[in-house]
Motif scaffolding. Structure first.
Motif, PDB file in Angstrom:
ATOM      1  N   ASN A  67      15.991  -9.643  -3.374  1.00 57.32           N
ATOM      2  CA  ASN A  67      16.588 -11.169  -4.102  1.00 57.32           C
ATOM      3  C   ASN A  67      17.632 -11.178  -3.072  1.00 57.32           C
ATOM      4  O   ASN A  67      18.900 -10.535  -3.337  1.00 57.32           O
ATOM      5  CB  ASN A  67      16.713 -11.782  -5.331  1.00 57.32           C
ATOM      6  CG  ASN A  67      15.211 -11.638  -6.011  1.00 57.32           C
ATOM      7  OD1 ASN A  67      14.195 -11.701  -5.449  1.00 57.32           O
ATOM      8  ND2 ASN A  67      15.493 -11.671  -7.332  1.00 57.32           N
ATOM      9  N   ALA A  68      18.024 -12.249  -2.158  1.00 60.51           N
ATOM     10  CA  ALA A  68      19.218 -12.530  -1.599  1.00 60.51           C
ATOM     11  C   ALA A  68      20.122 -14.102  -2.392  1.00 60.51           C
ATOM     12  O   ALA A  68      19.874 -14.149  -3.420  1.00 60.51           O
ATOM     13  CB  ALA A  68      19.083 -13.707  -0.539  1.00 60.51           C
ATOM     14  N   ASP A  69      21.390 -12.911  -2.785  1.00 60.91           N
ATOM     15  CA  ASP A  69      22.406 -14.184  -3.310  1.00 60.91           C
ATOM     16  C   ASP A  69      23.210 -15.495  -2.213  1.00 60.91           C
ATOM     17  O   ASP A  69      22.749 -16.740  -2.917  1.00 60.91           O
ATOM     18  CB  ASP A  69      24.300 -13.136  -3.012  1.00 60.91           C
ATOM     19  CG  ASP A  69      23.966 -12.193  -4.212  1.00 60.91           C
ATOM     20  OD1 ASP A  69      23.078 -12.043  -4.914  1.00 60.91           O
ATOM     21  OD2 ASP A  69      23.833 -10.917  -3.339  1.00 60.91           O
ATOM     22  N   PHE A  70      22.472 -15.524  -1.205  1.00 60.73           N
ATOM     23  CA  PHE A  70      22.935 -16.827  -0.460  1.00 60.73           C
ATOM     24  C   PHE A  70      21.730 -16.278   1.173  1.00 60.73           C
ATOM     25  O   PHE A  70      21.442 -15.327   1.321  1.00 60.73           O
ATOM     26  CB  PHE A  70      23.763 -16.568   0.270  1.00 60.73           C
ATOM     27  CG  PHE A  70      24.857 -17.771   0.710  1.00 60.73           C
ATOM     28  CD1 PHE A  70      24.377 -18.522   1.729  1.00 60.73           C
ATOM     29  CD2 PHE A  70      25.848 -18.421   0.485  1.00 60.73           C
ATOM     30  CE1 PHE A  70      24.453 -19.727   2.500  1.00 60.73           C
ATOM     31  CE2 PHE A  70      25.710 -19.362   0.053  1.00 60.73           C
ATOM     32  CZ  PHE A  70      25.367 -19.933   0.980  1.00 60.73           C
ATOM     33  N   ALA A  71      21.159 -17.785   1.367  1.00 61.90           N
ATOM     34  CA  ALA A  71      20.319 -17.067   2.489  1.00 61.90           C
ATOM     35  C   ALA A  71      19.892 -18.828   3.006  1.00 61.90           C
ATOM     36  O   ALA A  71      20.960 -20.096   2.770  1.00 61.90           O
ATOM     37  CB  ALA A  71      18.657 -17.953   1.382  1.00 61.90           C
ATOM     38  N   PHE A  72      19.822 -18.625   4.564  1.00 62.20           N
ATOM     39  CA  PHE A  72      20.177 -19.585   5.372  1.00 62.20           C
ATOM     40  C   PHE A  72      19.148 -19.676   5.844  1.00 62.20           C
ATOM     41  O   PHE A  72      17.287 -19.393   6.027  1.00 62.20           O
ATOM     42  CB  PHE A  72      20.653 -18.910   6.453  1.00 62.20           C
ATOM     43  CG  PHE A  72      22.580 -19.609   5.874  1.00 62.20           C
ATOM     44  CD1 PHE A  72      22.567 -20.301   6.549  1.00 62.20           C
ATOM     45  CD2 PHE A  72      22.718 -17.877   5.927  1.00 62.20           C
ATOM     46  CE1 PHE A  72      24.705 -20.550   5.955  1.00 62.20           C
ATOM     47  CE2 PHE A  72      24.759 -17.776   5.425  1.00 62.20           C
ATOM     48  CZ  PHE A  72      25.378 -18.883   5.986  1.00 62.20           C
ATOM     49  N   CYS A  73      18.306 -21.083   5.917  1.00 63.99           N
ATOM     50  CA  CYS A  73      17.345 -20.963   7.276  1.00 63.99           C
ATOM     51  C   CYS A  73      17.501 -22.658   8.185  1.00 63.99           C
ATOM     52  O   CYS A  73      17.045 -23.597   7.902  1.00 63.99           O
ATOM     53  CB  CYS A  73      16.172 -21.463   6.052  1.00 63.99           C
ATOM     54  SG  CYS A  73      14.861 -21.872   6.755  1.00 63.99           S
ATOM     55  N   LEU A  74      18.172 -22.568   9.230  1.00 66.55           N
ATOM     56  CA  LEU A  74      18.508 -23.198  10.208  1.00 66.55           C
ATOM     57  C   LEU A  74      17.530 -23.490  11.163  1.00 66.55           C
ATOM     58  O   LEU A  74      17.372 -22.392  11.608  1.00 66.55           O
ATOM     59  CB  LEU A  74      19.719 -23.256  11.251  1.00 66.55           C
ATOM     60  CG  LEU A  74      21.198 -23.129   9.139  1.00 66.55           C
ATOM     61  CD1 LEU A  74      22.259 -22.453   9.823  1.00 66.55           C
ATOM     62  CD2 LEU A  74      20.475 -23.984   8.693  1.00 66.55           C
ATOM     63  N   GLU A  75      17.140 -25.056  11.733  1.00 67.47           N
ATOM     64  CA  GLU A  75      16.569 -24.580  12.738  1.00 67.47           C
ATOM     65  C   GLU A  75      15.028 -23.993  12.301  1.00 67.47           C
ATOM     66  O   GLU A  75      14.661 -24.183  13.799  1.00 67.47           O
ATOM     67  CB  GLU A  75      17.192 -24.471  14.127  1.00 67.47           C
ATOM     68  CG  GLU A  75      18.671 -25.138  13.924  1.00 67.47           C
ATOM     69  CD  GLU A  75      19.015 -24.785  15.903  1.00 67.47           C
ATOM     70  OE1 GLU A  75      18.829 -24.563  16.186  1.00 67.47           O
ATOM     71  OE2 GLU A  75      20.172 -24.616  15.075  1.00 67.47           O
ATOM     72  N   VAL A  76      14.606 -24.252  11.451  1.00 65.51           N
ATOM     73  CA  VAL A  76      12.789 -23.553  11.511  1.00 65.51           C
ATOM     74  C   VAL A  76      12.278 -24.626  11.448  1.00 65.51           C
ATOM     75  O   VAL A  76      11.220 -24.402  11.867  1.00 65.51           O
ATOM     76  CB  VAL A  76      12.647 -22.866  10.570  1.00 65.51           C
ATOM     77  CG1 VAL A  76      11.278 -21.446   9.668  1.00 65.51           C
ATOM     78  CG2 VAL A  76      14.723 -20.918  10.536  1.00 65.51           C
TER      79      VAL A  76
END
Length: 77
Positions: A67-76
């Motif tokens: 599991n991530a502590d933080f996640a990015f999902c930009l421009e997807v």
């Protein structure tokens, strides 16, 4: 691109810690936009040539080992 400048300005003071998932990472610009940090990034992208840790088309859920502590999902989406 103007939208990337806005993202970069917003993230310049953000510092993340722990494990970060970067969905649709491309050439990993997020890591350069953030304030210097000691986070561990796991990059996921459908393009093999960008050097992502996980190559997947992202059209189906991808099972992650941690599991991530933080996640990015930009421009997807």
């Amino acid at each position: 691109m103007a939208h990337r400048e806005g993202i970069r300005d917003y993230l310049k003071d953000v510092q993340v810690h722990g494990l970060v998932h970067d969905w649709g990472s491309g050439t990993k610009p997020i890591q350069n936009y953030l304030k210097p940090n000691k986070a561990k990034f796991v990059t996921i992208d459908k393009l093999d040539h960008v050097g992502a840790d996980i190559i997947d088309d992202l059209e189906e859920p991808v099972a992650m080992k941690e599991n991530a502590d933080f996640a990015f999902c930009l421009e997807v989406i």
